[in-house]
Design a protein around this motif. Structure first.
Motif, PDB file in Angstrom:
ATOM      1  N   ALA A   1       0.828  -1.208   0.000  1.00  0.00           N
ATOM      2  CA  ALA A   1       0.000   0.000   0.000  1.00  0.00           C
ATOM      3  C   ALA A   1       0.860   1.254   0.000  1.00  0.00           C
ATOM      4  O   ALA A   1       0.444   2.290  -0.486  1.00  0.00           O
ATOM      5  N   THR A   2       2.063   1.136   0.563  1.00  0.00           N
ATOM      6  CA  THR A   2       2.913   2.318   0.762  1.00  0.00           C
ATOM      7  C   THR A   2       4.157   2.230  -0.119  1.00  0.00           C
ATOM      8  O   THR A   2       4.507   1.151  -0.622  1.00  0.00           O
ATOM      9  N   ALA A   3       4.821   3.347  -0.265  1.00  0.00           N
ATOM     10  CA  ALA A   3       6.033   3.364  -1.088  1.00  0.00           C
ATOM     11  C   ALA A   3       7.110   2.445  -0.501  1.00  0.00           C
ATOM     12  O   ALA A   3       7.779   1.708  -1.238  1.00  0.00           O
TER      13      ALA A   3
ATOM     14  N   ILE B   1      -0.930   0.828  10.915  1.00  0.00           N
ATOM     15  CA  ILE B   1      -0.277   2.039  10.388  1.00  0.00           C
ATOM     16  C   ILE B   1      -0.854   3.308  11.010  1.00  0.00           C
ATOM     17  O   ILE B   1      -0.367   4.406  10.767  1.00  0.00           O
ATOM     18  N   ARG B   2      -1.922   3.154  11.816  1.00  0.00           N
ATOM     19  CA  ARG B   2      -2.448   4.310  12.560  1.00  0.00           C
ATOM     20  C   ARG B   2      -3.154   3.750  13.784  1.00  0.00           C
ATOM     21  O   ARG B   2      -3.957   2.823  13.682  1.00  0.00           O
TER      22      ARG B   2
ATOM     23  N   SER C   1      -6.809  -0.068  -0.921  1.00  0.00           N
ATOM     24  CA  SER C   1      -7.846   0.026   0.120  1.00  0.00           C
ATOM     25  C   SER C   1      -7.272   0.549   1.429  1.00  0.00           C
ATOM     26  O   SER C   1      -7.965   1.210   2.212  1.00  0.00           O
ATOM     27  N   THR C   2      -6.024   0.248   1.695  1.00  0.00           N
ATOM     28  CA  THR C   2      -5.368   0.759   2.894  1.00  0.00           C
ATOM     29  C   THR C   2      -5.281   2.282   2.843  1.00  0.00           C
ATOM     30  O   THR C   2      -5.480   2.968   3.851  1.00  0.00           O
ATOM     31  N   LEU C   3      -5.007   2.819   1.659  1.00  0.00           N
ATOM     32  CA  LEU C   3      -4.940   4.279   1.540  1.00  0.00           C
ATOM     33  C   LEU C   3      -6.306   4.896   1.792  1.00  0.00           C
ATOM     34  O   LEU C   3      -6.415   5.953   2.428  1.00  0.00           O
ATOM     35  N   LEU C   4      -7.373   4.230   1.320  1.00  0.00           N
ATOM     36  CA  LEU C   4      -8.724   4.722   1.603  1.00  0.00           C
ATOM     37  C   LEU C   4      -8.976   4.718   3.114  1.00  0.00           C
ATOM     38  O   LEU C   4      -9.550   5.667   3.660  1.00  0.00           O
ATOM     39  N   CYS C   5      -8.547   3.643   3.765  1.00  0.00           N
ATOM     40  CA  CYS C   5      -8.736   3.549   5.220  1.00  0.00           C
ATOM     41  C   CYS C   5      -7.988   4.681   5.933  1.00  0.00           C
ATOM     42  O   CYS C   5      -8.501   5.295   6.879  1.00  0.00           O
TER      43      CYS C   5
ATOM     44  N   VAL D   1      -5.301  -1.028   9.940  1.00  0.00           N
ATOM     45  CA  VAL D   1      -4.393  -2.155   9.754  1.00  0.00           C
ATOM     46  C   VAL D   1      -4.203  -2.391   8.260  1.00  0.00           C
ATOM     47  O   VAL D   1      -5.175  -2.514   7.512  1.00  0.00           O
ATOM     48  N   ASP D   2      -2.955  -2.435   7.848  1.00  0.00           N
ATOM     49  CA  ASP D   2      -2.600  -2.725   6.454  1.00  0.00           C
ATOM     50  C   ASP D   2      -2.203  -4.200   6.379  1.00  0.00           C
ATOM     51  O   ASP D   2      -1.243  -4.630   7.016  1.00  0.00           O
ATOM     52  N   LEU D   3      -2.943  -4.980   5.606  1.00  0.00           N
ATOM     53  CA  LEU D   3      -2.693  -6.433   5.589  1.00  0.00           C
ATOM     54  C   LEU D   3      -1.342  -6.790   4.964  1.00  0.00           C
ATOM     55  O   LEU D   3      -0.690  -7.746   5.352  1.00  0.00           O
ATOM     56  N   ARG D   4      -0.957  -6.108   3.890  1.00  0.00           N
ATOM     57  CA  ARG D   4       0.351  -6.266   3.221  1.00  0.00           C
ATOM     58  C   ARG D   4       0.508  -7.614   2.520  1.00  0.00           C
ATOM     59  O   ARG D   4       0.868  -7.674   1.352  1.00  0.00           O
ATOM     60  N   VAL D   5       0.328  -8.711   3.243  1.00  0.00           N
ATOM     61  CA  VAL D   5       0.458 -10.049   2.653  1.00  0.00           C
ATOM     62  C   VAL D   5      -0.895 -10.733   2.826  1.00  0.00           C
ATOM     63  O   VAL D   5      -1.365 -10.894   3.953  1.00  0.00           O
TER      64      VAL D   5
END
Lengths: 347, 334
Positions: free
Chosen positions: B151-153, B201-202, B215-219, B236-240
């Motif tokens: 989701a992130t750079a 992430i927050r 979707s993480t960015l929307l969250c 929470v960013d699932l990532r995997v």
């Protein structure tokens, strides 16, 4: 032109005479005979054990087709990369794969080639250059092209080999693979075992031509069409194609005309299934690749009747002992179910 | 260390450069690799820098090309196959699902296809039903195939490196709607993919928002809007997404007692439902104070018309509305 060659090779009344072994080393031929016997007796044993109910996994027998794998393997080394399909017992054994590990695999035992996880249709033995077989038709054809790409990237002279049947030529990925291999000049040998049947369906019911080499020619790939029941012819054609591949001439395509004595899967002969099988079955058995080599060796004095008999006894004993041992190999532990989903288990 | 922010798109390019510079066994293969039109600037000039032998633009053969990568990976290479849209990658499903994902298991762990597939989600802009799909849940369903969604750079760079250095087949899915997201990146550290987990992430107290990829960015943006309304949302960013770790989300929900999962895929048999099920199975009775919700695509193919696209895709507003509705529906707990 090639179709005419195939028409000639497909004539069931022909090619029954002893092989022409002029100029071929007798030691090599005797070794090839022994390898063919190992394959035949191993597959007969597996077929019998399916009948007895000891083997439950789907077993696709290639009895009658032994000369192709044995003829091709004579030109290969253990650093080459060979892939098979659903009917690959012969490909595994001809490279030197252990009959014990084949038997343990079809029995689902832990000493099997694939640790008892694959069965007859999933064999592997990297030590002899057999990188894997799977039953999805044509699925390993692009994998062999990738193995060839890897060899070329590393500037090796190893080749990749892929065995498949005439049915696989109907899959789109074969076209993709031939195109890719030809475009990038990759050292891969495509070996089509054309036994005229895909399951129950004769090639005349599936394609407008009974030869599949035309697909390779369309991709500008060097092509040889041979009597697949003639181990000498198979080795000679393979030598030309493999030497070309090793020396940078790109892919080759070998179409070997043959016939399987048993049905698509299991031990039955299936002579009541599909067209042209009942009519030609007995005649094709007259083109037995083993008998034709034996006759040639006897005629040239390389093999006596007594030595042939003792060789048969020796191989039968080897197969018998390997089977008996395989039956004592344990089943995989329950933990094997999850142990090899990934390379590491930390998940 | 540079203090300039790096975009998600530039981060992908940096991952390729790192891998190609430091790992001779890595090569890249796929359609459009010599054309920024296909892969944005995420592979810009790699062919010039590392040569066309290592950056192979290919014939239009998704299944064949993916099979080639599987075969090369069995011979010691670490190929990356690029599919500029997941829609076209469906043509490679046999090589990916039947071959790569099962190879280790069906051969008793004797060989492992160490290959990575980079599939790009590229939607919006009236591209329609066959140029827009987010099929991560399909592929995450398959045992043996790791599925990664940065989701992130930082993750766009580091998870691509981890994917390629992993001995298993990995589907790495990046999303063009993330490409402009930027942050300052630390130096590259190669880490094993198997150790990567979902990440909070927050921090928040009132509700847990879960996403993967875009979707993480929307969250994250919804959490900011909610904060303005006095609602403290944890993200929470699932990532995997395969193998899917349920622990991090469950621990968050144990604190917030409310759950909203956002997914850019369809609802039926999808990722959002899977996350909710995984949490609910692990929570003690009475922990949730409101029914969990999912914000997903409606069960329809992507439309072409921009008027319909606006209602089709989840947005910050729909996520915020779902979260406030969960809060509003909660039993009184304090």
């Amino acid at each position: 032109m090639e179709a005419q060659t195939v028409e000639r090779l497909a004539d069931v009344e022909s090619f029954r005479a002893p092989l022409d072994i002029t100029g071929v080393d007798g030691t090599l031929l005797l070794r090839q005979l022994r390898d063919m016997l190992v394959i035949r007796y191993a597959e007969e044993r597996i077929g019998d054990m399916v009948t007895e109910g000891k083997v439950r996994c789907p077993c696709h027998l290639g009895i009658g087709q032994e000369a192709i794998a044995v003829g091709v393997s004579a030109l290969l080394r253990h650093t080459d990369r060979v892939f098979g399909g659903h009917r690959s017992h012969s490909h595994f054994l001809a490279l030197g794969g252990d009959p014990y590990r084949l038997f343990a695999e079809v029995l689902g035992r832990v000493d099997g080639a694939s640790g008892g996880m694959g069965g007859s249709m999933h064999l592997v033995d990297e030590a002899v250059g057999f990188l894997g077989s799977v039953p999805i038709v044509a699925a390993t054809v692009p994998l062999a092209v990738g193995a060839a790409l890897s060899a070329k990237r590393r500037k090796l002279t190893d080749v990749a080999v892929c065995y498949f049947g005439d049915g696989a030529a109907e899959e789109g990925v074969v076209h993709e693979s031939l195109n890719f291999a030809a475009t990038f000049g990759l050292p891969v040998l495509f070996v089509c075992e054309n036994n005229f049947f895909s399951s129950h369906l004769h090639i005349q019911q599936r394609q407008p031509d009974i030869s599949v080499a035309r697909f390779a020619q369309a991709h500008r790939i060097r092509t040889e069409i041979v009597d697949g029941n003639d181990v000498v012819a198979v080795s000679a054609a393979t030598a030309r194609l493999v030497e070309g591949a090793r020396s940078g001439e790109g892919p080759g395509f070998l179409e070997a005309i043959t016939y399987r004595w048993r049905g698509h899967v299991g031990p039955r002969e299936d002579i009541d299934v599909g067209v042209a099988r009942k009519e030609n079955h007995a005649a094709w058995k007259q083109r037995d690749p083993v008998r034709r080599l034996v006759d040639a060796l006897v005629a040239r004095g390389e093999l006596t009747v007594e030595r042939h008999e003792s060789l048969q006894v020796e191989v039968r004993r080897l197969i018998h002992d390997a089977w008996a041992r395989a039956e004592t190999s344990p089943f995989p532990a329950e933990s094997a179910l999850l142990d090899c989903v990934f390379a590491r288990n930390e998940r | 260390m540079s203090t300039a922010a790096t975009t998600y798109c530039e981060a992908i390019l940096q991952a390729f450069e790192h891998l190609l510079e430091h790992h001779e066994d890595v090569f890249v293969i796929g359609q459009g690799l010599w054309s920024p039109w296909y892969v944005g600037n995420s592979m810009k000039d790699l062919d010039r820098k590392f040569g066309t032998d290592r950056i192979m633009d290919t014939p239009v053969s998704e299944d064949g090309t993916t099979g080639v990568a599987v075969g090369a990976s069995l011979c010691g290479d670490r190929p990356i196959v690029v599919h500029p849209r997941l829609d076209f990658m469906i043509l490679a499903a046999n090589s990916l699902v039947n071959q790569a994902a099962k190879w280790s298991h069906m051969l008793g762990g004797k060989a492992h296809p160490s290959m990575t597939v980079r599939g790009i989600i590229n939607r919006g802009g009236e591209q329609g039903a066959q140029h827009s799909q987010a099929l991560h849940a399909w592929f995450a369903h398959v045992p043996g195939l790791r599925v990664v969604m940065p989701a992130t750079a930082a993750d766009a760079r580091d998870l691509l490196i981890a994917s390629v250095l992993c001995d298993d087949p990995v589907l790495y899915i990046d999303d063009r709607w993330c490409y402009d997201d930027a942050e300052v990146l630390p130096p590259v550290v190669e880490r094993p993919l198997w150790a990567e987990r979902p990440r909070v992430i927050r921090d928040g107290r009132d509700i847990t928002l879960v996403g993967a990829g875009h979707s993480t960015l929307l969250c994250r943006q919804a959490a900011e809007e909610l904060a303005a309304q006095g609602i403290s949302a944890e993200v929470v960013d699932l990532r995997v997404v395969n193998p899917l770790d349920h622990q991090v989300v469950t621990q968050s929900v144990e604190r917030t007692r409310r759950l909203c999962v956002v997914d850019g895929g369809w609802s039926t048999c999808g990722l959002a439902g899977e996350v909710i099920a995984g949490v609910v199975e692990r929570l003690g009775p009475g922990t949730l104070v409101a029914a969990p919700r999912r914000v997903t695509l409606p069960d329809a193919p992507a439309p072409s018309s921009s008027a319909l696209e606006r209602v089709y895709y989840p947005s910050v507003a729909t996520v915020t509305a779902a979260a406030t509705s969960i809060i509003g529906n909660s039993a009184s707990v304090r």
